[in-house]
Design a protein around this motif. Structure first.
Motif, mmCIF file in Angstrom:
data_model
loop_
_atom_site.group_PDB
_atom_site.id
_atom_site.type_symbol
_atom_site.label_atom_id
_atom_site.label_comp_id
_atom_site.label_asym_id
_atom_site.label_seq_id
_atom_site.Cartn_x
_atom_site.Cartn_y
_atom_site.Cartn_z
ATOM 1 N N ASP A 214 48.739 46.477 48.911
ATOM 2 C CA ASP A 214 47.331 46.689 49.291
ATOM 3 C C ASP A 214 46.630 48.524 48.736
ATOM 4 O O ASP A 214 46.018 48.485 48.672
ATOM 5 C CB ASP A 214 47.606 46.842 51.025
ATOM 6 C CG ASP A 214 47.527 45.519 51.238
ATOM 7 O OD1 ASP A 214 47.225 44.539 50.654
ATOM 8 O OD2 ASP A 214 48.221 45.954 52.329
ATOM 9 N N HIS A 215 47.683 48.918 48.480
ATOM 10 C CA HIS A 215 46.923 50.336 47.895
ATOM 11 C C HIS A 215 47.219 50.953 46.441
ATOM 12 O O HIS A 215 46.953 51.908 46.116
ATOM 13 C CB HIS A 215 48.923 51.505 48.006
ATOM 14 C CG HIS A 215 50.248 50.769 47.710
ATOM 15 N ND1 HIS A 215 50.867 50.053 47.955
ATOM 16 C CD2 HIS A 215 50.496 51.522 46.348
ATOM 17 C CE1 HIS A 215 52.218 50.130 47.079
ATOM 18 N NE2 HIS A 215 51.695 51.041 46.273
ATOM 19 N N LEU A 216 47.544 49.148 45.908
ATOM 20 C CA LEU A 216 46.852 49.447 44.177
ATOM 21 C C LEU A 216 45.754 48.442 43.839
ATOM 22 O O LEU A 216 45.451 47.723 44.382
ATOM 23 C CB LEU A 216 48.122 49.354 43.188
ATOM 24 C CG LEU A 216 49.245 49.664 43.496
ATOM 25 C CD1 LEU A 216 50.079 49.436 43.016
ATOM 26 C CD2 LEU A 216 49.307 51.217 43.378
ATOM 27 N N PRO A 217 44.666 48.619 43.235
ATOM 28 C CA PRO A 217 43.906 47.978 42.274
ATOM 29 C C PRO A 217 44.675 46.382 41.974
ATOM 30 O O PRO A 217 45.597 46.388 41.672
ATOM 31 C CB PRO A 217 43.048 48.590 41.359
ATOM 32 C CG PRO A 217 43.707 49.883 41.071
ATOM 33 C CD PRO A 217 44.903 50.305 42.061
ATOM 34 N N LEU A 218 43.451 45.458 42.254
ATOM 35 C CA LEU A 218 44.116 44.242 42.344
ATOM 36 C C LEU A 218 44.753 43.484 40.610
ATOM 37 O O LEU A 218 44.269 44.473 39.466
ATOM 38 C CB LEU A 218 43.174 43.521 42.719
ATOM 39 C CG LEU A 218 43.274 42.564 43.576
ATOM 40 C CD1 LEU A 218 42.387 41.892 44.566
ATOM 41 C CD2 LEU A 218 44.017 43.103 44.561
ATOM 42 N N ARG A 219 45.689 43.490 40.771
ATOM 43 C CA ARG A 219 46.113 43.299 38.970
ATOM 44 C C ARG A 219 45.924 42.202 38.400
ATOM 45 O O ARG A 219 45.658 42.558 36.995
ATOM 46 C CB ARG A 219 47.870 43.390 39.267
ATOM 47 C CG ARG A 219 48.616 42.848 37.224
ATOM 48 C CD ARG A 219 50.133 43.290 37.961
ATOM 49 N NE ARG A 219 50.111 42.907 36.191
ATOM 50 C CZ ARG A 219 51.766 43.007 35.855
ATOM 51 N NH1 ARG A 219 52.988 43.840 37.438
ATOM 52 N NH2 ARG A 219 52.437 42.505 35.154
ATOM 53 N N TYR A 220 44.791 41.325 39.043
ATOM 54 C CA TYR A 220 44.589 40.098 38.684
ATOM 55 C C TYR A 220 43.658 39.380 39.498
ATOM 56 O O TYR A 220 43.101 39.725 40.526
ATOM 57 C CB TYR A 220 45.598 38.765 38.939
ATOM 58 C CG TYR A 220 47.070 38.324 38.607
ATOM 59 C CD1 TYR A 220 47.517 39.304 37.471
ATOM 60 C CD2 TYR A 220 47.736 38.734 40.092
ATOM 61 C CE1 TYR A 220 48.700 39.813 36.709
ATOM 62 C CE2 TYR A 220 49.529 39.071 39.528
ATOM 63 C CZ TYR A 220 49.232 39.549 37.993
ATOM 64 O OH TYR A 220 51.412 39.788 38.129
ATOM 65 N N ARG A 221 42.456 38.805 38.265
ATOM 66 C CA ARG A 221 41.125 38.676 38.435
ATOM 67 C C ARG A 221 41.466 37.547 39.612
ATOM 68 O O ARG A 221 40.173 37.130 40.152
ATOM 69 C CB ARG A 221 40.603 38.880 37.664
ATOM 70 C CG ARG A 221 40.188 40.291 37.037
ATOM 71 C CD ARG A 221 38.831 40.135 36.065
ATOM 72 N NE ARG A 221 38.919 39.390 34.681
ATOM 73 C CZ ARG A 221 39.771 39.452 33.550
ATOM 74 N NH1 ARG A 221 40.236 40.790 33.822
ATOM 75 N NH2 ARG A 221 39.688 38.864 33.034
ATOM 76 N N GLY A 222 42.431 36.796 38.878
ATOM 77 C CA GLY A 222 41.612 35.420 40.119
ATOM 78 C C GLY A 222 43.102 34.463 39.666
ATOM 79 O O GLY A 222 43.928 35.167 38.183
ATOM 80 N N PRO A 223 43.276 33.409 39.518
ATOM 81 C CA PRO A 223 44.209 32.274 38.913
ATOM 82 C C PRO A 223 45.171 32.199 37.603
ATOM 83 O O PRO A 223 45.721 32.378 36.956
ATOM 84 C CB PRO A 223 44.037 31.238 39.610
ATOM 85 C CG PRO A 223 43.277 31.405 40.903
ATOM 86 C CD PRO A 223 42.706 32.311 40.458
ATOM 87 N N VAL A 224 43.239 32.024 36.910
ATOM 88 C CA VAL A 224 43.384 32.360 35.565
ATOM 89 C C VAL A 224 43.666 33.492 34.794
ATOM 90 O O VAL A 224 44.481 33.058 33.801
ATOM 91 C CB VAL A 224 41.455 31.274 34.927
ATOM 92 C CG1 VAL A 224 41.760 31.258 33.559
ATOM 93 C CG2 VAL A 224 41.490 30.178 35.871
ATOM 94 N N ASP A 225 43.371 34.254 35.258
ATOM 95 C CA ASP A 225 43.534 36.072 34.594
ATOM 96 C C ASP A 225 45.547 35.962 35.331
ATOM 97 O O ASP A 225 45.945 36.390 34.002
ATOM 98 C CB ASP A 225 42.665 36.481 35.462
ATOM 99 C CG ASP A 225 43.461 38.014 34.629
ATOM 100 O OD1 ASP A 225 43.575 38.202 33.684
ATOM 101 O OD2 ASP A 225 43.421 39.090 35.674
ATOM 102 N N CYS A 226 46.018 35.299 36.618
ATOM 103 C CA CYS A 226 46.977 35.707 36.204
ATOM 104 C C CYS A 226 47.818 34.569 35.052
ATOM 105 O O CYS A 226 48.797 35.238 34.729
ATOM 106 C CB CYS A 226 47.106 35.630 37.974
ATOM 107 S SG CYS A 226 49.207 36.046 38.600
#
Length: 333
Positions: free
Chosen positions: A61-73
């Motif tokens: 929660d305390h960091l910006p999201l690492r992945y934009r979505g499933p495809v990016d992940c």
């Protein structure tokens, strides 16, 4: 084999009680063996997508999201670890898949026996769909006790390695190292961290899994009877469904299981991937759920759901097709 149309007792009528007991044991062994085979096959199909799901669910929660979505992940995972990275830690889930699927079919059968023994339903008549939802929930509740430790190990392995306080990126953990770490810090009880989430997901999800599969199966039987003008056939003499109809029924079951109770799985995954430190306690299920809701709302609870529902369709279809085929083959033999 369709659970809704399997109307005979666990053993054939016989004056010898010992023979009935032996047949009941054989039926239980079949459920465990064939369920294990089907579960392992399904896990190989779905595992890369499950890895993506866990990585999406466990973003801090305390960091910006690492992945934009499933495809990016999925792309990031392929770039950093290759396809092998998406199968990282599959040994524990293969055991878990065998345990889960065999346990579900075994306890579902036990649930039906309990209902028959209690006089709630007549053994000589088909179980109504409402009963199959209940026996599915019964099976899921017992299976959750087996699954929570296996999934805890799986989730910790699937989360990608990050830099520690010393700036070093350490090697991904192995199942044994995770087991040792959890036991050292939290003892035996630590392996059931996230049990509430697994219980909710498995109880409700398994009710939907068995119930929706049998609902679609019944609808196909009625449709086939109407199409062939064979409505005179009794419900206990229904012909096996074509393979494509079995696949649709199984796929529907998998999608229902994963979508309806997905938020419980999200909370469970976050609890199980939280850092393990001596003397620290993970937040409770309600605390974790409240934190996630406050920060991301409903969207956060369903993070990675699309990927999960998509991969569950072929996986669940294969599981039911393989299980039903093995049961049918050995009963004919």
């Amino acid at each position: 084999m369709s659970l809704a149309t399997e109307t005979t007792p666990l053993s054939s009528p016989s004056p010898i009680g010992e023979m009935k007991g032996k047949e009941a044991v054989m039926e239980a062994l079949e459920d465990i063996t064939f369920g294990s085979i089907a579960g392992i096959a399904g896990k190989y199909i779905e595992y890369p997508f499950d890895t993506v799901k866990v990585r999406l669910q466990s973003q801090p929660d305390h960091l910006p999201l690492r992945y934009r979505g499933p495809v990016d992940c999925f792309k990031q995972g392929l770039r950093s670890d290759g396809i092998i990275g998406l199968y990282r830690g599959i040994s524990a889930p293969l055991v878990g898949a065998a345990l889960e699927t065999s346990s579900l079919f075994f306890w579902e059968r036990v649930g039906r026996e309990v209902a028959f023994s209690a006089g709630l339903y007549n053994r000589e008549k088909p179980l109504p769909l409402s009963a199959l939802f209940l026996t599915g929930a019964f099976a899921g509740a017992f299976t959750s006790l087996v699954l929570t430790p296996v999934e805890l190990v799986k989730c910790r392995i699937q989360v990608p390695a990050t830099a520690s306080t010393d700036g070093m990126v350490h090697k991904a953990p192995t199942p044994l190292s995770v087991i040792r770490e959890v036991f050292r810090h939290h003892g035996l009880r630590g392996f059931w961290n996230g049990q509430m989430g697994t219980l909710i997901r498995e109880t409700g999800g398994s009710a939907a899994w068995f119930g929706s599969k049998e609902t679609v199966t019944l609808l196909f039987h009625k449709w086939n009877a109407k199409s062939s003008q064979n409505s005179a056939a009794s419900s206990t003499e229904l012909l096996p469904l074509p393979l494509w109809q079995q696949a649709i029924a199984g796929a529907t079951a998998g999608m229902s299981y994963n979508f309806l109770f997905y938020p419980a799985d999200t909370v469970k995954s976050r609890m199980q991937t939280s850092s393990v430190t001596p003397g620290s306690l993970s937040p409770s299920f309600s605390q974790e759920a409240a934190t996630l809701w406050k920060q991301y709302g409903l969207k956060g609870l369903y993070r990675g759901c699309g990927m999960t529902v998509a991969r569950s369709a072929p996986s669940s279809a294969f599981i039911f097709i393989i299980f039903d085929a093995l049961k049918g083959y050995f009963h004919i033999s």
